[in-house]
Design a protein around this motif. Structure first.
Motif, short mmCIF file in Angstrom:
data_model
loop_
_atom_site.label_atom_id
_atom_site.label_comp_id
_atom_site.label_asym_id
_atom_site.label_seq_id
_atom_site.Cartn_x
_atom_site.Cartn_y
_atom_site.Cartn_z
N GLY A 133 0.81 -1.32 0.08
CA GLY A 133 0.06 0.15 0.12
C GLY A 133 0.79 1.10 0.09
O GLY A 133 1.99 1.29 -0.38
N HIS A 134 0.16 2.33 0.07
CA HIS A 134 0.83 3.61 0.06
C HIS A 134 0.77 4.22 1.24
O HIS A 134 1.15 5.59 1.55
N GLU B 75 -10.32 -0.17 2.76
CA GLU B 75 -9.67 -0.36 1.55
C GLU B 75 -9.37 0.98 0.87
O GLU B 75 -9.46 1.20 -0.28
N GLY C 269 -4.48 0.77 0.15
CA GLY C 269 -3.88 -0.08 -1.02
C GLY C 269 -3.09 -1.31 -0.44
O GLY C 269 -2.45 -2.09 -1.25
N HIS C 270 -3.06 -1.45 0.89
CA HIS C 270 -2.44 -2.90 1.37
C HIS C 270 -3.28 -3.99 1.25
O HIS C 270 -4.41 -3.95 1.03
N SER D 127 -10.10 -5.40 -1.95
CA SER D 127 -8.78 -5.57 -2.66
C SER D 127 -7.64 -5.74 -1.37
O SER D 127 -6.52 -6.67 -1.68
N SER D 128 -8.03 -5.84 -0.25
CA SER D 128 -7.01 -6.00 0.91
C SER D 128 -7.16 -7.42 1.20
O SER D 128 -6.08 -8.15 1.95
#
Length: 183
Positions: free
Chosen positions: A44-45, A57, A60-61, A101-102
């Motif tokens: 992620g960021h 969510e 990004g992780h 996404s995680s």
């Protein structure tokens, strides 16, 4: 290769996302040569994300595990086989009851050798099954890994009843048994 040296032992690190990290620790703990399995966040960021941030969510992780292992006892290829047999590599939307996404799957390589071995293992799983649909698990360069909160570490040991209900109730247990023969 990323290595840690301690008394005459040499260790390597493997990093995987396989949905809920609670379910990704126990499969590796069974094997001799696995030194430690750490639950955390990667890819992620946001630096040092919390569980709540990752679940939102927005960071990004991926929920992920880092497996510290002794390659003189267990090979990276064997570690990859354990990973594949712990997930549904055909699900692009998460894993089992966990969506988003995680909870997607990924292999994060720490060297060009790991990248090549991961690619070869992915091709083998695609070719030999047990899946008829495409394997969607990406192979990505390792990124910063942030250790998850302590209550997530070795969750299956700390909360065996809840873990067992979750492992079965999420659909993971039945899927793994049907496709890999895992019990």
């Amino acid at each position: 290769m990323e290595e840690t040296t301690g008394s005459d032992k040499k260790y390597e690190t493997a990093t995987f996302a396989g949905g809920c990290f609670w379910c990704m620790v126990k499969p590796f703990h069974k094997y001799e040569g696995v030194i430690e399995v750490i639950s955390g966040y990667t890819g992620g960021h946001v630096p040092n994300p919390t569980y709540e941030q990752v679940c939102s969510e927005t960071t990004g992780h991926y929920e992920a595990v880092q497996v510290i292992f002794a390659p003189s006892v267990i090979s990276y290829q064997e570690i990859l086989e354990i990973f594949w047999q712990s997930i549904d590599p055909t699900d692009a939307g998460g894993q089992f009851g966990d969506r988003g996404s995680s909870y997607k799957t990924a292999i994060f390589y720490h060297s060009e050798e790991q990248k090549a071995l991961a690619q070869a293992s992915k091709e083998k799983v695609q070719r030999e099954g047990p899946f008829e649909t495409p394997i969607v698990t990406p192979i990505l360069p390792a990124a910063a890994f942030y250790r998850a909160e302590e209550y997530h570490q070795d969750y299956y040991k700390k909360n065996p009843s809840h873990y067992g209900r979750y492992f079965v109730g999420s659909g993971r247990a039945g899927f793994l048994e049907r496709n890999w023969g895992n019990k």
